[in-house]
Design an enzyme around this catalytic site. Structure first.
Site, PDB file in Angstrom:
ATOM      1  N   GLU A 216      -0.438  -9.360  -0.537  1.00 27.30           N
ATOM      2  CA  GLU A 216      -1.868  -9.633  -0.326  1.00 27.30           C
ATOM      3  C   GLU A 216      -2.640  -9.590  -1.642  1.00 27.30           C
ATOM      4  OE1 GLU A 216      -2.074  -6.485   2.621  1.00 27.30           O
ATOM      5  OE2 GLU A 216      -2.557  -7.981   4.157  1.00 27.30           O
TER       6      GLU A 216
ATOM      7  N   GLU B 223       4.718  -5.045   7.230  1.00 27.95           N
ATOM      8  CA  GLU B 223       3.935  -4.027   7.961  1.00 27.95           C
ATOM      9  C   GLU B 223       4.413  -3.838   9.391  1.00 27.95           C
ATOM     10  OE1 GLU B 223       2.626  -6.413   6.039  1.00 27.95           O
ATOM     11  OE2 GLU B 223       0.980  -5.609   4.840  1.00 27.95           O
TER      12      GLU B 223
ATOM     13  N   GLY C 181       0.735  -5.029   1.022  1.00 30.18           N
ATOM     14  CA  GLY C 181      -0.445  -5.105   0.172  1.00 30.18           C
ATOM     15  C   GLY C 181      -0.160  -5.752  -1.184  1.00 30.18           C
TER      16      GLY C 181
ATOM     17  N   ALA D 169       0.869  -1.170   0.000  1.00 33.94           N
ATOM     18  CA  ALA D 169       0.000   0.000   0.000  1.00 33.94           C
ATOM     19  C   ALA D 169       0.911   1.227   0.000  1.00 33.94           C
ATOM     20  CB  ALA D 169      -0.887  -0.013   1.232  1.00 33.94           C
TER      21      ALA D 169
HETATM   22  N1  CO8 Z   1       4.598   3.224  -0.585  1.00 34.71           N
HETATM   23  C1  CO8 Z   1       4.975   4.381  -1.127  1.00 34.71           C
HETATM   24  N2  CO8 Z   1       6.125   4.525  -1.811  1.00 34.71           N
HETATM   25  C2  CO8 Z   1       6.921   3.446  -1.949  1.00 34.71           C
HETATM   26  C3  CO8 Z   1       6.579   2.197  -1.408  1.00 34.71           C
HETATM   27  C4  CO8 Z   1       5.348   2.097  -0.701  1.00 34.71           C
HETATM   28  N3  CO8 Z   1       4.904   0.950  -0.178  1.00 34.71           N
HETATM   29  N4  CO8 Z   1       7.549   1.311  -1.704  1.00 34.71           N
HETATM   30  C5  CO8 Z   1       8.470   1.985  -2.407  1.00 34.71           C
HETATM   31  N5  CO8 Z   1       8.098   3.270  -2.558  1.00 34.71           N
HETATM   32  C6  CO8 Z   1       8.830   4.333  -3.271  1.00 34.71           C
HETATM   33  C7  CO8 Z   1      10.002   4.835  -2.454  1.00 34.71           C
HETATM   34  O1  CO8 Z   1       9.563   5.753  -1.485  1.00 34.71           O
HETATM   35  C8  CO8 Z   1      10.861   5.463  -3.528  1.00 34.71           C
HETATM   36  O2  CO8 Z   1      10.302   6.704  -3.870  1.00 34.71           O
HETATM   37  P1  CO8 Z   1      11.300   8.006  -4.026  1.00 34.71           P
HETATM   38  O3  CO8 Z   1      12.176   7.657  -5.194  1.00 34.71           O
HETATM   39  O4  CO8 Z   1      10.334   9.117  -4.275  1.00 34.71           O
HETATM   40  O5  CO8 Z   1      12.054   8.098  -2.756  1.00 34.71           O
HETATM   41  C9  CO8 Z   1      10.640   4.524  -4.714  1.00 34.71           C
HETATM   42  O6  CO8 Z   1       9.416   3.839  -4.453  1.00 34.71           O
HETATM   43  C10 CO8 Z   1      11.739   3.494  -4.882  1.00 34.71           C
HETATM   44  O7  CO8 Z   1      11.889   2.810  -3.651  1.00 34.71           O
HETATM   45  P2  CO8 Z   1      13.312   2.632  -2.919  1.00 34.71           P
HETATM   46  O8  CO8 Z   1      14.215   3.758  -3.213  1.00 34.71           O
HETATM   47  O9  CO8 Z   1      13.036   2.330  -1.471  1.00 34.71           O
HETATM   48  O10 CO8 Z   1      13.818   1.309  -3.671  1.00 34.71           O
HETATM   49  P3  CO8 Z   1      14.850   0.206  -3.127  1.00 34.71           P
HETATM   50  O11 CO8 Z   1      15.155  -0.646  -4.293  1.00 34.71           O
HETATM   51  O12 CO8 Z   1      15.943   0.846  -2.364  1.00 34.71           O
HETATM   52  O13 CO8 Z   1      13.976  -0.642  -2.038  1.00 34.71           O
HETATM   53  C11 CO8 Z   1      12.004  -1.826  -1.242  1.00 34.71           C
HETATM   54  C12 CO8 Z   1      12.876  -1.423  -2.449  1.00 34.71           C
HETATM   55  C13 CO8 Z   1      12.796  -2.768  -0.322  1.00 34.71           C
HETATM   56  C14 CO8 Z   1      10.782  -2.537  -1.779  1.00 34.71           C
HETATM   57  C15 CO8 Z   1      11.614  -0.564  -0.418  1.00 34.71           C
HETATM   58  O14 CO8 Z   1      11.076   0.385  -1.333  1.00 34.71           O
HETATM   59  C16 CO8 Z   1      10.581  -0.812   0.631  1.00 34.71           C
HETATM   60  O15 CO8 Z   1      10.908  -1.326   1.692  1.00 34.71           O
HETATM   61  N6  CO8 Z   1       9.327  -0.398   0.383  1.00 34.71           N
HETATM   62  C17 CO8 Z   1       8.254  -0.487   1.357  1.00 34.71           C
HETATM   63  C18 CO8 Z   1       7.740  -1.882   1.492  1.00 34.71           C
HETATM   64  C19 CO8 Z   1       6.658  -1.945   2.524  1.00 34.71           C
HETATM   65  O16 CO8 Z   1       6.867  -1.657   3.692  1.00 34.71           O
HETATM   66  N7  CO8 Z   1       5.448  -2.351   2.130  1.00 34.71           N
HETATM   67  C20 CO8 Z   1       4.319  -2.494   3.019  1.00 34.71           C
HETATM   68  C21 CO8 Z   1       3.485  -1.279   2.974  1.00 34.71           C
HETATM   69  S1  CO8 Z   1       2.188  -1.324   4.186  1.00 34.71           S
HETATM   70  C22 CO8 Z   1       0.982  -2.214   3.438  1.00 34.71           C
HETATM   71  O17 CO8 Z   1       1.096  -2.658   2.335  1.00 34.71           O
HETATM   72  C23 CO8 Z   1      -0.284  -2.388   4.213  1.00 34.71           C
HETATM   73  C24 CO8 Z   1      -1.357  -3.043   3.364  1.00 34.71           C
HETATM   74  C25 CO8 Z   1      -2.666  -2.789   4.022  1.00 34.71           C
HETATM   75  C26 CO8 Z   1      -3.806  -3.272   3.131  1.00 34.71           C
HETATM   76  C27 CO8 Z   1      -5.101  -2.878   3.742  1.00 34.71           C
HETATM   77  C28 CO8 Z   1      -6.267  -3.320   2.897  1.00 34.71           C
HETATM   78  C29 CO8 Z   1      -7.610  -3.091   3.543  1.00 34.71           C
END
Ligand code: CO8
Length: 261
Positions: free
Chosen positions: A113, A133, A110, A67
């Protein structure tokens, strides 16, 4: 549909819809407008007789990184509760036609999921799944905990949800979470998923939807009730032209020509 901003839809085969998540700069983070478009495309395809099966994919680097954290970070309980934040995510589980997830790269939170809400998951050897998460001070909210526990068992689900660690395509395969890991090579997982969707789209659409419905029932009900349900649906298919055609074609040693009626 040229009006979509966050997804790209195409027909790699006449009866297969390919939906590609297209928010590369954010690793396909699932912002609300993206999910709205995804739901719309799925609903349209579900109603379109020319679509027999769908494939959902992301990019080589990310299926979806979860998400959208930036969209969520300042929300208050009252907002998310009152407005049923992300409540529409479950809409896609009501789609009758099969959806195959073709996962490369990150499928986190997400994103994992989302894959779990599809009917079949194919993964590239590069796929990395996870429910991180816990690292954000929350827990899975799109069914992750429930579907993972059902699919991979309690101890593994606990490990994944409590540590937030990523797990590989090979682990997901060994744990029974996915259908299989495809061969190496860019785009291979999408090619394999399209081939599978094409194969499914050549069956009776009515039988395919019935099959999806009864398999899903296995996750919702007791064995006795599920077996009864399966038998009722099985009997019901004898009212279709496709059952007559399918069985006649076998007896006449020819290929069935299903009319989805
Ligand atoms: N949300 C928003 N932006 C994101 C997300 C995200 N989940 N993941 C990556 N991005 C963005 C980064 O902020 C970055 O943006 P910018 O260039 O503007 O800084 C860009 O994408 C590239 O990401 P990275 O520079 O971090 O790329 P890396 O290759 O260094 O890392 C990762 C890749 C490991 C995937 C890292 O981006 C990461 O850890 N991302 C977050 C993963 C995460 O925590 N996901 C869980 C989110 S919470 C969730 O999904 C709850 C679901 C609830 C569902 C409810 C339904 C009812």
């Amino acid at each position: 549909n040229p009006n979509y901003e966050y997804i790209i839809t195409s027909r790699p085969e006449p009866n297969v819809l390919l939906i590609q998540l297209n928010r590369p700069k954010a690793l396909n983070a699932l912002c609300s407008p993206l999910f709205k478009e995804l739901n719309q495309a799925l609903k349209d395809a579900d109603r379109d007789d020319s679509v027999g099966a769908m494939v959902l994919t992301g990019s080589e680097k990310a299926f979806a990184a979860g998400a959208d954290i930036k969209e969520m970070k300042d929300k208050q309980f009252a907002d998310v509760y009152k407005n049923r934040f992300l409540g529409d995510w479950a809409d896609m589980t009501k789609i009758g036609k099969p959806i195959i997830a073709a996962v490369s790269g990150y499928a986190l939170g997400g994103g994992c999921e989302l894959a779990l809400m599809c009917d079949i998951i194919l993964a590239s050897p590069t796929a990395k799944f996870g429910q991180p998460e816990i690292n954000l001070g929350v827990i899975p909210g799109g069914g992750g905990s429930q579907r993972l526990a059902q699919l991979i068992g309690k101890s593994r689900a606990m490990e994944v949800v409590l540590t937030g660690r990523m797990f590989t395509a090979q682990e997901a395969d060994k744990w029974g979470m996915i259908s299989r890991v495809v061969g190496e090579g860019e785009g291979q997982v999408v090619k394999d998923a399209i081939a599978m969707a094409k194969e499914i789209s050549e069956k009776s659409q009515i039988a395919v939807q019935a099959a999806k419905e009864v398999v899903n029932e296995a996750y919702e009900t007791t064995l006795t009730e599920g077996l009864k349900y399966e038998r009722r649906i099985f009997h019901g298919l004898f009212a279709t032209n496709d059952q007559k055609e399918g069985m006649a074609a076998f007896a006449e040693k020819r290929k069935a020509n299903f009319t989805h009626s």
